[in-house]
Enzyme design. Sequence first.
Site, PDB file in Angstrom:
ATOM      1  N   GLN A   1      -4.676  -4.147  -1.894  1.00 56.15           N
ATOM      2  CA  GLN A   1      -4.222  -3.245  -2.961  1.00 56.15           C
ATOM      3  C   GLN A   1      -4.052  -3.972  -4.291  1.00 56.15           C
ATOM      4  OE1 GLN A   1      -4.071  -0.039  -2.763  1.00 56.15           O
ATOM      5  NE2 GLN A   1      -4.100   0.321  -0.550  1.00 56.15           N
TER       6      GLN A   1
ATOM      7  N   THR B   1     -24.976  -9.882  12.547  1.00 56.95           N
ATOM      8  CA  THR B   1     -25.972  -9.798  11.478  1.00 56.95           C
ATOM      9  C   THR B   1     -25.311  -9.280  10.209  1.00 56.95           C
ATOM     10  OG1 THR B   1     -27.715  -9.412  13.076  1.00 56.95           O
ATOM     11  CG2 THR B   1     -28.173  -8.750  10.811  1.00 56.95           C
TER      12      THR B   1
ATOM     13  N   CYS C   1       3.282  14.943   9.717  1.00 60.20           N
ATOM     14  CA  CYS C   1       4.016  16.178   9.961  1.00 60.20           C
ATOM     15  C   CYS C   1       4.309  16.359  11.436  1.00 60.20           C
ATOM     16  CB  CYS C   1       3.206  17.349   9.452  1.00 60.20           C
ATOM     17  SG  CYS C   1       3.974  18.940   9.671  1.00 60.20           S
TER      18      CYS C   1
ATOM     19  N   SER D   1     -10.964  -5.896   0.179  1.00 60.92           N
ATOM     20  CA  SER D   1     -11.758  -4.798   0.723  1.00 60.92           C
ATOM     21  C   SER D   1     -12.558  -4.147  -0.385  1.00 60.92           C
ATOM     22  CB  SER D   1     -10.817  -3.771   1.354  1.00 60.92           C
ATOM     23  OG  SER D   1     -11.558  -2.658   1.793  1.00 60.92           O
ATOM     24  N   ALA D   2     -13.762  -3.705  -0.050  1.00 61.12           N
ATOM     25  CA  ALA D   2     -14.640  -3.126  -1.072  1.00 61.12           C
ATOM     26  C   ALA D   2     -14.284  -1.683  -1.413  1.00 61.12           C
ATOM     27  CB  ALA D   2     -16.102  -3.203  -0.605  1.00 61.12           C
ATOM     28  N   HIS D   3     -13.877  -0.928  -0.397  1.00 54.62           N
ATOM     29  CA  HIS D   3     -13.763   0.516  -0.655  1.00 54.62           C
ATOM     30  C   HIS D   3     -12.536   0.916  -1.469  1.00 54.62           C
ATOM     31  CE1 HIS D   3     -10.729   2.040   2.348  1.00 54.62           C
ATOM     32  NE2 HIS D   3     -10.970   0.862   2.885  1.00 54.62           N
TER      33      HIS D   3
ATOM     34  N   ASN E   1       0.825  -1.209   0.000  1.00 54.87           N
ATOM     35  CA  ASN E   1       0.000   0.000   0.000  1.00 54.87           C
ATOM     36  C   ASN E   1       0.860   1.260   0.000  1.00 54.87           C
ATOM     37  OD1 ASN E   1       0.533  -1.100   2.716  1.00 54.87           O
ATOM     38  ND2 ASN E   1      -0.407   0.801   3.435  1.00 54.87           N
TER      39      ASN E   1
END
Lengths: 380, 368
Positions: free
Chosen positions: B176, B234, B312, B196-198, B146
């Site tokens: 990835q 669920t 940062c 992963s879907a997103h 990634n």
Amino acid sequence: MNKVILIRFNEIHLKGGNKKYFTKLLINNIKDALSGVNFKLENIQNRLVLRDYEDEQEIINRLKCVFGVHSISVAVELDNNPEIIKDYVKTIKIASTFKCDVNRADKSFPIKSNDFAAQLGEIVLDNNSHAKVDIHKPQITINVDIRESGKTYIFSDLIYAYSGLPLGENRDGLLLLSGGIDSPVAGFCMAKRGLRQDILHFDSFPYTSKLAKEKVMTLAKLIKPFIGAKYIYVCSMTKLQEEFHVNCKTEYAINLLRRAMIRVANAVCKKYKYKTIVTGESLGQVASQTIESLTSTNAVASFPVMRPLISFNKDEIIALAKEINTYETSILPYEDCCTVFLPKNPVIKPKIEEAEREENKIDYTALLNYVIENIEVIKL
Amino acid sequence: MFYFDNASTTKISQDALSSYVLASEKYFNPSALYEPSIMVKKDIEDARACIINKLKGAKSSTLIFTGSASEANNAVLNAHIIRKDKKYIFSAGEHSSIYNTAKHYEELGFNIVFVPLNKNGTLKLDALISQLDESVALVSIIHVSNETGAINDIKKITNMVKSYNKNIIVHSDGVQALGKLNINLAELGVDYYTISAHKINGPKGIGGLYIAHPNKFKPLIFGGGQEFNLRAGTENYPCIMAFKTAIEQLKICNYAEKKAEFVANLNLDKLIISDDECVDNIISVCFKGVRGETIQHILEQSGYLIGTGSACNSKAGLNRVIASIVPKEYAVGAVRISFGEEISKLDCKNLAITLTNAVESYREKINK
């Protein structure tokens, strides 16, 4: 029988002719602090009685943030009648050591304090087989406060608030809030002496993260109940810092920045009518807080600079930060603007003339005006 | 706004969003026995089959839906890091959801080994081989980094490991890789694979764990027996349906031209970590003498959203993966560009020019 909350204050008693003024301030501040909560407030001889309320814990939490309040007790309110008081004391359940303390402000009450305390103690013993009297170090003290108003208040615990003076009507102070541990505590300390403050924050975007600013907003909201802030001014020092960095002596970078901060604070004070600047400086804590550094920054201040933490050790400041619940936010790892252009060897004993010489190397006034004009005003 | 941070997450597609909304209307609990629930349950099984088919899962394998890829990664480690006399091997380039979980087990006294990386972020195969011994119980290697986009040859690694000892469990985090490489799970030979879907224009809040041998797996979450008793809770029907749509529409995009256009216009001193062994949609670049996050902020002011290799602030430290393969002065100034379909070649060129200017002006201001 009514359940009430007793609110005591101390320093206001010393105010002589101004006592009325301070009491009124305190009552107004309490009402502000309890906005959105149903209650009735009554002023009886040097204490306030809060009644007809619902969420006791919420009210206590908020009252603890009101300066001028010395202590709070949840009490039972009865008439000044020995039999009524005795009947109530019969219902008290105790399984530890205890004593009864009677304070008889109502001199028409027929039984003397010590005698009445002894009678009440006997009643408790008669009704609680595991109770034991200990007048020196009791686990529970049953306080019986017989007031001239005709009412008696019975309570056991005193919840201490921060005392001090009630916040003034005007927001007179401008707190420089960095995002570190010290400055929220400094604001708290000055508020304890009645100084209502708004906030000035400096950032260095894009050299600092937007999260650093969010952190300061969180801190501002955490100290708002104490300091009575309504506005936060956010000033980007980026342009000035870049110019200092490129044109001026590296070791003076922090001193120059802090002088610029005070000048910005001057401008904000002048424009919005604040009367004093508050900082979290502590003598000798870092290079910028030596007596010479403070002298150099102080030299450009047009308003008194209050430094309530000047004599505090770091661990004392941390303890207070934890007390007022700002510590965990302050230690989030986002840099504030002081550390971005941090020189390896900052000057420890800066000279005012030297700082002025460095400032003259750049178009100082124009840059200062630029950062002041671009201040963002946010309502808290 | 130009979005160049697709390795972080992607915009949900209209179709996936529609599937989500449509499924949200069918609110029935898939475990109930009435007709509408049975239909929902059937849809979930169709989605599962669709994803397994698309990724060419092995016979008798399954896939369980999880709340995230991080959960799927945690589940694998939880199921197999059991014995203190065994060795568990990871690459140094694992995503935090593997790395920090492994670190947690290390603190508990388990024998955890991290295999170092090559300059481009791929795993050092020799180092992995040298770690193989009889005590090894699990090898978990990220498929595509990634951080750098480096592709690990999972098929080769699995063959190597399994030929040493077929009982060693092999897991790969494929988050990835999905949508960037053609994936054939049966051929890869892995025991587990995380998706992963997103990252593929699906919704957030849904991941998947491919399980080649369900009988060897022990659940991380116990409860009401959902997902074949392998992951209770669920089922997230709307997300599952949107995931299915994202998978159905998944195509391998070629970002080589965009990457080349970007690199060609990046006219300044830099260190590009990503090379031919990396996927084309991710490129990590380091600039000496600047800070990655500041560059990110400056670019944001010009409308470009990019990823950063390091935060940062000195307290949070450097990016773990980048810092393990480049010198510190470069790691501080690392940024990650990850392309998406909506970005044109011209956008990539403009980004490179803006980035060049930003870094140069930063250097002028700071490095006197």
